[in-house]
Scaffold this active site. Structure first.
Site, PDB file in Angstrom:
ATOM      1  N   ARG A   1       1.122  -0.712  -0.107  1.00 15.92           N
ATOM      2  CA  ARG A   1      -0.417   0.076  -0.031  1.00 15.92           C
ATOM      3  C   ARG A   1       1.548   1.181   0.376  1.00 15.92           C
ATOM      4  O   ARG A   1       1.082   2.051  -1.467  1.00 15.92           O
ATOM      5  CB  ARG A   1      -1.155  -0.140   0.910  1.00 15.92           C
ATOM      6  CG  ARG A   1      -2.121   0.871   1.339  1.00 15.92           C
ATOM      7  CD  ARG A   1      -2.956   1.712   2.325  1.00 15.92           C
ATOM      8  NE  ARG A   1      -4.065   1.983   2.620  1.00 15.92           N
ATOM      9  CZ  ARG A   1      -3.970   2.787   2.846  1.00 15.92           C
ATOM     10  NH1 ARG A   1      -2.869   2.955   4.176  1.00 15.92           N
ATOM     11  NH2 ARG A   1      -4.888   3.932   3.052  1.00 15.92           N
TER      12      ARG A   1
ATOM     13  N   SER B   1     -12.052  -2.573  -4.321  1.00 12.09           N
ATOM     14  CA  SER B   1     -12.738  -2.473  -3.213  1.00 12.09           C
ATOM     15  C   SER B   1     -13.965  -1.813  -3.401  1.00 12.09           C
ATOM     16  O   SER B   1     -14.203  -1.124  -3.706  1.00 12.09           O
ATOM     17  CB  SER B   1     -11.719  -1.151  -2.571  1.00 12.09           C
ATOM     18  OG  SER B   1     -10.420  -1.255  -2.240  1.00 12.09           O
TER      19      SER B   1
ATOM     20  N   LYS C   1      -7.905   3.969   7.562  1.00 10.43           N
ATOM     21  CA  LYS C   1      -7.917   4.756   6.559  1.00 10.43           C
ATOM     22  C   LYS C   1      -9.000   5.972   6.688  1.00 10.43           C
ATOM     23  O   LYS C   1      -9.833   5.842   6.972  1.00 10.43           O
ATOM     24  CB  LYS C   1      -8.631   4.092   5.512  1.00 10.43           C
ATOM     25  CG  LYS C   1      -8.090   2.006   4.836  1.00 10.43           C
ATOM     26  CD  LYS C   1      -8.795   1.317   4.432  1.00 10.43           C
ATOM     27  CE  LYS C   1      -8.467   2.196   2.909  1.00 10.43           C
ATOM     28  NZ  LYS C   1      -9.062   0.552   1.800  1.00 10.43           N
TER      29      LYS C   1
END
Length: 211
Positions: A38, A107, A136
């Site tokens: 990520r 996602s 997040k």
């Protein structure tokens, strides 16, 4: 064959001053089956260089390796695939660039989005945020803490594998799998743990008990 039980999403800024390659190596020892690069706050060059290390670690361990968002970095690293969000390339475009053998994830947070992603050719989904999370900060209110009822509805709606993500710990992972997820994806449950290997192992046990 992908082992979906425990899916680690990396983020150095959430790793208690440890390096991502250290976290990943320990998490692999603890049994994670998928590692996603990520590192949203790093440059493409930095992600690529880190990715070279993670690609080597995962390849040696037989662990699936995917890159978040960036199809170009996934190509450059010969990753197993890419995981896409709303603002990334569409699934069919990623498929054309990466080929039929690539693993393409998407996602989603709603049943409608899950159906659309599956129809577009996604191989798997990341569903969430299932529970409240501080990892997040780029998700809308209607995508936040969607709960296990949403997980169950998505399990009914699609036939492709999916992992729940968002606020998941060894204590609540079983709820997510019992609702229909194939596994759980985590950041801080492993990256902030005093012992990432033990944290990964605890998640693995929680998932296995609920399958």
């Amino acid at each position: 064959m992908v082992d979906w039980d425990v899916y680690l999403v990396t983020q150095a800024s959430l790793s208690a001053d440890r390096t991502t390659d250290e976290i990943v190596a320990e998490a692999i020892d603890g049994g994670v089956g998928v590692v996603q690069l990520r590192e949203k706050d790093r440059t493409a060059r930095e992600r690529y260089e880190l990715g070279l290390e993670l690609r080597e670690l995962t390849r040696e361990a037989g662990v699936t390796f995917v890159v978040n968002d960036r199809v170009d970095i996934a190509q450059a690293l010969d990753a197993d695939g890419v995981h896409l969000g709303d603002d990334d390339l569409p699934v069919p475009v990623a498929r054309e660039l990466l080929g039929d053998d690539a693993l393409i994830g998407r996602s989603v947070s709603t049943v409608e989005d899950a159906r659309e992603a599956a129809a577009a050719g996604a191989d798997y989904l990341g569903v969430g945020a299932v529970f409240a999370t501080g990892s997040k900060d780029d998700i809308d209110d209607d995508e936040y803490a969607v709960g296990t009822d949403r997980v169950a509805a998505i399990a009914e709606a699609v036939d492709i594998p999916f992992v729940g993500i968002g606020g998941i710990t060894a204590e609540n992972a079983a709820e997510v799998v019992e609702a229909g997820a194939d596994g759980v994806a985590v950041i801080t449950a492993i990256t902030r743990a005093d012992d990432p290997a033990a944290a990964a192992e605890a998640l693995q046990h929680a998932v296995e008990r609920s399958q």
